[in-house]
Design an enzyme around this catalytic site. Sequence first.
Site, mmCIF file in Angstrom:
data_model
loop_
_atom_site.group_PDB
_atom_site.id
_atom_site.type_symbol
_atom_site.label_atom_id
_atom_site.label_comp_id
_atom_site.label_asym_id
_atom_site.label_seq_id
_atom_site.Cartn_x
_atom_site.Cartn_y
_atom_site.Cartn_z
ATOM 1 N N VAL A 104 -48.043 66.126 0.639
ATOM 2 C CA VAL A 104 -48.416 67.353 1.340
ATOM 3 C C VAL A 104 -49.626 68.007 0.677
ATOM 4 O O VAL A 104 -50.524 68.524 1.348
ATOM 5 C CB VAL A 104 -47.226 68.326 1.407
ATOM 6 C CG1 VAL A 104 -47.623 69.614 2.100
ATOM 7 C CG2 VAL A 104 -46.048 67.678 2.132
ATOM 8 N N LYS A 121 -32.356 75.038 5.094
ATOM 9 C CA LYS A 121 -33.249 75.521 6.149
ATOM 10 C C LYS A 121 -32.569 76.546 7.049
ATOM 11 O O LYS A 121 -33.163 77.561 7.405
ATOM 12 C CB LYS A 121 -33.757 74.329 6.965
ATOM 13 C CG LYS A 121 -34.747 73.474 6.167
ATOM 14 C CD LYS A 121 -35.024 72.148 6.853
ATOM 15 C CE LYS A 121 -36.022 71.311 6.074
ATOM 16 N NZ LYS A 121 -36.092 69.915 6.590
ATOM 17 N N ILE A 157 -43.985 72.550 12.682
ATOM 18 C CA ILE A 157 -43.606 73.383 13.829
ATOM 19 C C ILE A 157 -43.677 74.852 13.457
ATOM 20 O O ILE A 157 -43.043 75.270 12.490
ATOM 21 C CB ILE A 157 -42.164 73.083 14.286
ATOM 22 C CG1 ILE A 157 -41.967 71.591 14.491
ATOM 23 C CG2 ILE A 157 -41.828 73.860 15.534
ATOM 24 C CD1 ILE A 157 -40.504 71.215 14.721
ATOM 25 N N GLY A 216 -43.914 65.074 7.205
ATOM 26 C CA GLY A 216 -45.159 64.317 7.161
ATOM 27 C C GLY A 216 -46.277 65.142 6.555
ATOM 28 O O GLY A 216 -46.270 66.371 6.634
#
Lengths: 458, 458
Positions: free
Chosen positions: A13, A202, A133, A308
């Site tokens: 990342v 989360k 997102i 990702g």
Amino acid sequence: MAFKVGLLGLGTVGTGTVKILLDPAQRNPLLKDVVLHRVGVRSLHKPREVDLPPDCLTTDLAAIVSDPEVDIVVELIGGIEPARSLILEAIDHRKHVVTANKALIALHGEEIFEAAAEAGVYVLLEAAVGGGIPVIEPLKQSLCANRIQSISGIVNGTTNYILTRMQKEGGSFLDMLEAAQHLGYAEADPTADVDGWDAADKIAILASLAFGERVRRSEVYSEGIRQVTTTDILYADRLGFVIKLLALAHRVTPPTAEPDQPHVIDIRVHPTLVAKGHPLASVNGVYNAILVEGDPIGQVMFYGPGAGAGPTASAVMSDVLNIAALLTVERGNSAMVSATVSAAVSAAPRSDAPPVLDPLLACTYHRYCTIASMEETHNRFYARLQANDQPGVIGQLGTCFGQHGVSLESVVQLENTGDRATIVVVTHEVREGDFWQAIGDITALDCIDEVANVLRVL
Amino acid sequence: MAFKVGLLGLGTVGTGTVKILLDPAQRNPLLKDVVLHRVGVRSLHKPREVDLPPDCLTTDLAAIVSDPEVDIVVELIGGIEPARSLILEAIDHRKHVVTANKALIALHGEEIFEAAAEAGVYVLLEAAVGGGIPVIEPLKQSLCANRIQSISGIVNGTTNYILTRMQKEGGSFLDMLEAAQHLGYAEADPTADVDGWDAADKIAILASLAFGERVRRSEVYSEGIRQVTTTDILYADRLGFVIKLLALAHRVTPPTAEPDQPHVIDIRVHPTLVAKGHPLASVNGVYNAILVEGDPIGQVMFYGPGAGAGPTASAVMSDVLNIAALLTVERGNSAMVSATVSAAVSAAPRSDAPPVLDPLLACTYHRYCTIASMEETHNRFYARLQANDQPGVIGQLGTCFGQHGVSLESVVQLENTGDRATIVVVTHEVREGDFWQAIGDITALDCIDEVANVLRVL
């Protein structure tokens, strides 16, 4: 105006983030004002995918968080320590912080947000949930006028990938886990993903934002997908369902409750039968989706790549740019004030009070919500039973459930082999405690060999 | 700190907005600082769903936009005038503006945003696209680090409702339009919806935000759904497609283009065949969805209710609260500066320069992008032809398309009645101009009775 970023960590990342910073063409023009000042890494000599000036790299991460030139610290090293200490140190030096570290925030959010409020800095974490997102910022800003009733999401790409392949190919959990590991979608130690811990981190973060109160991570019930079998997937399919690992939170408190009482929240992570027509049912592979229900908006869903390098870096850099935008306002306006009252201001002692933060972006929740005990929650259940294939079994089952107030939606005998039968029961919404009492009694019935699996139904 | 709202219009969305303002419990605490100061209506005596103090209502809308106590003007009267003049007047009085008026922004955005930049106020418009779905703010903020490549959306609920019912029930366009009108999903004059104008307004706004340049609304090609027949829906279904009215915009300019050249954008609205597995294919009824593709995020989709009082009011109030949050920062910090250098500041002349705005939230695009001419765009096509059922027809068609460089993906003869045949052609992606030249030649072929319909394929 230049905004200087100190980046901690140059893994997947981190590299994605640097790529955006080094290639601002056709992105938001504000990006040109953001300068990569220092990058903290473990080794200076590892080959890198990105070209950085050599004096930019350092192994001294502590020096970055205290560097007087750094405005924004981006923490991408993951894990609890030294991430926690570095972030607290950065805040202490009045740096704004951007992090993708869901485990850290879920566990130590209280300490970090309190320090940030005191120092007058932002701690933003769009990348912590749902990868690229947009969901944290929409919850804080775009949906802020709503009374949020529930959040349900597929927030872990690894388990969704495994379940999707089990569904489509009929492979076992272990085979599909191995395939996911092979493709880099699952870690060598897959526990955090497959046991639902990552999803629990989360949903704890999302619930806290949605309901405006803190959630104790340790109180979030989580159940992973290890016990989901291809048999269950097949039976669920016949009944019109797919099985997904859902992270769920809903407000139990009625809207008419006294405002000085903390909310009661039902929050958990577990494999769930989802009706095929439901928006979450068609979210497949490593994709994530978060469905938010509120008054008066109704249902909205955010869908996209849940992990990702690129997607996560997109989220990290949106936080960086948002802070840069707020700093543009702050610096622009104080420059203007200085120009107006120049002599006086420069002569006056500089206030040491922290600047006022945007109340929608800063997380300043002061109390904990109450988590409903699982026993008291209400759920629909799917149970798969092995029984003797003899008259009266379904009658005995029905009686047993009925004695505990568990009302049944369907009882289907799906397969017979010799004198054994597989029976699948789907209940209406019932009190969880009552259901398990009934299951206890059913296990003791002579005609029942085994309660092979129990899953919840959305 | 109190923020005073002047509301223009108390129709469906206005009433929804007032309901949120009058019922702040369990919503964001900032809402308690937002005060409904005046509401401008056409008639004082009409019965209302909401209880307002009588002195709050007025028919003098001009007085609201110049009221020195009003901080934020919310425009919900719709239409071009007097909405445009009232908004400009409000900006001139340094009020921030929130509007749901897509037609006005699509047509007069330039004038309004220029005035707002000069006055140093925000003009926010989350409710203008996608009803309650957060999409404007995510594009401005959460996705701001991306190089946006394309936006494709179902942004008109009326046409999506009609097409969904045509698909599911096989009814004709006119029957389903009538049903939609009966349910209040379509207006008595349905032109703006069914001819694609409303969707064109919305994609013009989205493209402008996504690509950071202005879009001339008059250059947006739009085609409505009047010519979509149940026959086309049926044939599309057999080929694996559903038909949706899509609003599409994509950047034709390569990422390597010179930054001083305006972007070239391909932007249009038309009924489109969408493959059944595509995320937009399962968006049904009055729901809307917007799919954004960017680098490095990949694809993200925003899904939810595209219209209605509650969802639209949610979007309106999120804009109001965002402005209130920014004003909290501005007022808080100037109070702090005043406290520090109190005597000097209060004595000094107040600067008349407008405050610095958040560069991500303010729309300050200074040039127009170039819209690619439809002839030069590239598309896949579906064509339904009536032909003589004689040997060699498909050969003649193939030759004719081939001569114009139109490569075919499939040619299917779907139905024969007597000596007539229905042929459905799906092309690969071809230059639009070439396709129409081929169609011109095909119309002139002896074996072809009629080119019954042509639709584009995603």
